[in-house]
Write an enzyme that holds these catalytic residues in place. Structure first.
Site, PDB file in Angstrom:
ATOM      1  N   LYS A 224       0.858  -1.185   0.000  1.00  0.00           N
ATOM      2  CA  LYS A 224       0.000   0.000   0.000  1.00  0.00           C
ATOM      3  C   LYS A 224       0.892   1.232   0.000  1.00  0.00           C
ATOM      4  CE  LYS A 224      -1.695   2.941   2.612  1.00  0.00           C
ATOM      5  NZ  LYS A 224      -1.647   4.075   1.676  1.00  0.00           N
ATOM      6  N   GLU A 299       9.319   1.340  10.863  1.00  0.00           N
ATOM      7  CA  GLU A 299      10.357   2.358  10.719  1.00  0.00           C
ATOM      8  C   GLU A 299       9.621   3.682  10.837  1.00  0.00           C
ATOM      9  OE1 GLU A 299      12.211   5.142   9.528  1.00  0.00           O
ATOM     10  OE2 GLU A 299      12.371   4.278   7.511  1.00  0.00           O
ATOM     11  N   CYS A 333      13.168  10.711   7.410  1.00  0.00           N
ATOM     12  CA  CYS A 333      13.100  10.426   8.854  1.00  0.00           C
ATOM     13  C   CYS A 333      14.484  10.428   9.497  1.00  0.00           C
ATOM     14  CB  CYS A 333      12.378   9.118   9.100  1.00  0.00           C
ATOM     15  SG  CYS A 333      12.929   7.851   7.992  1.00  0.00           S
ATOM     16  N   GLU A 430       9.331  16.182  14.892  1.00  0.00           N
ATOM     17  CA  GLU A 430      10.078  16.076  13.638  1.00  0.00           C
ATOM     18  C   GLU A 430       9.585  17.186  12.704  1.00  0.00           C
ATOM     19  OE1 GLU A 430       9.326  12.259  11.899  1.00  0.00           O
ATOM     20  OE2 GLU A 430      11.369  12.090  11.147  1.00  0.00           O
TER      21      GLU A 430
HETATM   22  P1  ADP Z   1       3.236  10.679   6.848  1.00  0.00           P
HETATM   23  O1  ADP Z   1       2.830  11.608   7.916  1.00  0.00           O
HETATM   24  O2  ADP Z   1       4.677  10.630   6.597  1.00  0.00           O
HETATM   25  O3  ADP Z   1       2.416  10.750   5.605  1.00  0.00           O
HETATM   26  P2  ADP Z   1       1.688   8.424   7.623  1.00  0.00           P
HETATM   27  O4  ADP Z   1       1.974   7.485   8.724  1.00  0.00           O
HETATM   28  O5  ADP Z   1       0.452   9.223   7.683  1.00  0.00           O
HETATM   29  O6  ADP Z   1       3.005   9.277   7.493  1.00  0.00           O
HETATM   30  O7  ADP Z   1       1.674   7.653   6.233  1.00  0.00           O
HETATM   31  C1  ADP Z   1       2.530   6.587   5.913  1.00  0.00           C
HETATM   32  C2  ADP Z   1       1.716   5.522   5.214  1.00  0.00           C
HETATM   33  O8  ADP Z   1       0.722   5.052   6.115  1.00  0.00           O
HETATM   34  C3  ADP Z   1       0.967   6.023   3.982  1.00  0.00           C
HETATM   35  O9  ADP Z   1       0.926   4.997   3.011  1.00  0.00           O
HETATM   36  C4  ADP Z   1      -0.412   6.285   4.536  1.00  0.00           C
HETATM   37  O10 ADP Z   1      -1.430   6.233   3.553  1.00  0.00           O
HETATM   38  C5  ADP Z   1      -0.541   5.119   5.496  1.00  0.00           C
HETATM   39  N1  ADP Z   1      -1.566   5.283   6.520  1.00  0.00           N
HETATM   40  C6  ADP Z   1      -2.035   6.416   7.091  1.00  0.00           C
HETATM   41  N2  ADP Z   1      -2.989   6.123   7.997  1.00  0.00           N
HETATM   42  C7  ADP Z   1      -3.111   4.774   8.015  1.00  0.00           C
HETATM   43  C8  ADP Z   1      -3.920   3.834   8.736  1.00  0.00           C
HETATM   44  N3  ADP Z   1      -4.806   4.236   9.673  1.00  0.00           N
HETATM   45  N4  ADP Z   1      -3.755   2.515   8.487  1.00  0.00           N
HETATM   46  C9  ADP Z   1      -2.867   2.099   7.572  1.00  0.00           C
HETATM   47  N5  ADP Z   1      -2.079   2.917   6.859  1.00  0.00           N
HETATM   48  C10 ADP Z   1      -2.201   4.231   7.064  1.00  0.00           C
END
Ligand code: ADP
Length: 530
Positions: A224, A299, A333, A430
């Site tokens: 994903k 990570e 990161c 961050e």
């Molecule tokens: P960032 O703030 O760097 O975008 P996120 O953790 O929001 O970090 O996003 C990293 C990945 O996690 C992306 O692919 C995002 O779509 C996914 N993501 C965000 N929310 C969820 C969730 N509740 N469950 C699974 N994946 C998620």
């Protein structure tokens, strides 16, 4: 089945010109800033002609739309213009992808390591053969300068190459038995279906870093990618098909992140979750995985200290800090989040850094000489603004930048702020942006204490000419990665991962392979009887 390409707005006109070839070299020679929209369309057109601009999900070897036909737009952060509409999938499509990965696991896990190695090598060769197009795609949807994107393709493809080599070295053990009629073996076997959730800041490398070792070990994957940068992931998946990797081994779904995440963690068929992203989402996935007791690699966010001692080589320290802080506009990161400078070198270092940062060119990632592209979106700009505001309201001083760039959109001025302390928000969170906060310290002990005073523990950097100090400090830092006199240390051959709340597990290197393996102990008894 070919994807029905859905390109937004006026881009369809550009798509009709089929012979518009732009090499990366050419792209780097021209200035895109004013005529970006036309040229971005041309790049999209070229990518489409090469079959790499995919907009559907990949499930069981088929390119598929969402069941309800919904799409989401992918934007070019440099212009704010839409690039493409991609399928907006959710739980149903994710369950289909899990089923296809589960079916494919039966055969993929049974072929020989040498066969898996060959498939991965072919995939690596194709990634490298399409390096320029992939780099263009990364710059288009993520914004980083094209030269950095080229670097990401090398780095990202490197994980596939390394995995293809390492596939053949997944050894077990024979343990000397405590009883004479027994033989004890240890087998290493693939964990099964892996859910790989990745962020937008390295649209290719964060995927290959997970998928390479997973496939090498005999696992199958449901990827994903971030909804902000799915196009590079889809292009890489297309190349996996061209490499002959069987249907169902690599699946890609994107759209409603929480729904997809929920489906992945809920499924008993998914045996492992590997995630790179925010600490908050990582914790959610870890908690969700408890129900089915999955293996989890995370990570997560960092809060990297970059420590410059009085005895550092000034040029090396400035060059290293520049790379550790400003690459990808500060959006990694492991980007230096706090620059701790010893009092004896503080002023000299601040002036030298100021000179270096002032000469960095900000602009569209396709423009020649650009060192810093836009931030990924408006939310990122607002976060940087609010951290700077908090710091200055508590006594920090902006010595460079500190505001949006005159280019508009999400461009931000490369920024240096001085007189920062470790209690300000900018030292606790961050920043993920082009802000270099300078903190002053007196002694080595102070530096270590300040550096470790955080819940994060991913990247860290030390600049010193003393061998003894470099050992002492590297050992004392509660961080998974330490760069000594070096600002860019990530490579596929070394383990990457964090201490504390920066994560679990390691990626890359031989250690990264273990994350996708179960250890099975087999005891053969009654050896003396026929
Ligand atoms: P960032 O703030 O760097 O975008 P996120 O953790 O929001 O970090 O996003 C990293 C990945 O996690 C992306 O692919 C995002 O779509 C996914 N993501 C965000 N929310 C969820 C969730 N509740 N469950 C699974 N994946 C998620």
């Amino acid at each position: 089945m070919m994807a029905a390409l859905k390109i937004s707005g006026s881009m369809s006109t550009a798509l009709r010109s089929s012979n518009y070839l732009l090499s990366a070299k050419f792209l780097m020679q021209i200035h895109f800033t004013r005529k970006m929209s036309t040229d971005a369309h041309s790049i999209a057109s070229q990518l489409n002609n090469s079959g790499l601009l995919r907009t559907q999900g990949l499930i069981g070897g088929q390119w598929r739309d969402a069941y309800d036909g919904k799409t989401i737009k992918v934007y070019n952060p440099a212009t704010g213009e839409p690039i493409a509409d991609v399928a907006c999938m959710g739980g149903r499509e994710t369950n289909d992808a899990i089923s296809s990965a589960f079916d494919a696991f039966r055969s993929w896990s049974k072929i020989t390591a040498a066969e898996r190695s060959k498939f991965l090598r072919k995939w690596y060769d194709l990634l490298m053969a399409h390096k320029e197009e992939l780099a263009q795609l990364i710059t288009l949807e993520q914004g980083k300068p094209l030269t950095e994107s080229m670097g990401e393709v090398n780095y990202g493809a490197g994980f596939i190459e390394f995995a293809s080599e390492e596939a053949k070295r997944i050894y077990g053990d024979i343990i000397p038995a405590p009883l004479s009629d027994r033989r004890l073996f240890v087998l290493k076997q693939p964990v099964g279906v892996v859910g790989a959730i990745t962020p937008w800041n390295f649209p290719l490398a964060m995927i290959t870093r997970k998928v390479g070792p997973a496939l090498a070990c005999g696992c199958t994957v449901v990827i994903k990618p971030s909804e902000l940068t799915p196009l590079t992931a889809l292009a890489a998946a297309e190349l996996s098909i061209q490499a002959g990797i069987p249907a169902g081994v690599v699946n890609v779904v994107m759209g409603n992140a929480p729904d997809i995440g929920d489906a992945l963690v809920a499924s008993p068929q998914v045996r492992k979750i590997t995630f790179t992203g925010s600490t908050a989402v990582g914790k959610k996935l870890m908690a969700g995985s408890a129900e089915t007791v999955k293996k989890v690699s995370l990570e997560l966010g960092g809060n990297a200290p970059c420590i410059v001692f009085d005895d550092a080589d000034l040029d090396v320290a400035v060059k290293g800090t520049l790379a550790a802080k400003f690459r990808n506009s500060g959006q990694t990161c492991v980007c230096a989040n706090r620059i701790l400078v010893q009092e004896g070198i503080y002023d000299k270092f601040a002036n030298a850094l100021l000179d270096a940062v002032q000469s960095m060119k900000v602009g569209d990632g396709f423009s020649e000489g650009v060192a810093q592209g836009p931030l990924i979106n408006e939310a990122a700009v607002k976060k940087v603004d609010s951290l700077i505001h908090d710091a200055t309201s508590k006594g920090a001083k902006v010595i460079l930048g500190g505001k949006r760039h005159s280019l508009g959109s999400t461009f931000y001025e490369p920024t240096i702020i001085s007189d920062v302390d470790n209690e300000m928000r900018i030292s606790r969170e961050e920043a993920f942006g082009p802000v270099a906060p300078l903190l002053r310290f007196k002694t080595e002990e102070d530096a270590i204490r300040i550096a470790n005073d955080t819940n994060a523990g991913l990247g860290s950097y030390v600049f010193t000419n003393s061998i003894q100090r470099s050992w002492r400090v590297a050992e004392a830092l509660e961080y998974g990665l330490v760069g000594v006199n070096e600002g860019v240390i990530s490579t596929e051959v070394a383990p990457f991962g964090g201490f504390k709340q920066s994560g679990l597990g390691r990626e890359g290197s031989k250690y990264g392979m273990d994350e996708y393996l179960e250890i099975k102990y087999v005891c053969l008894g009654n050896m003396n009887k026929d």
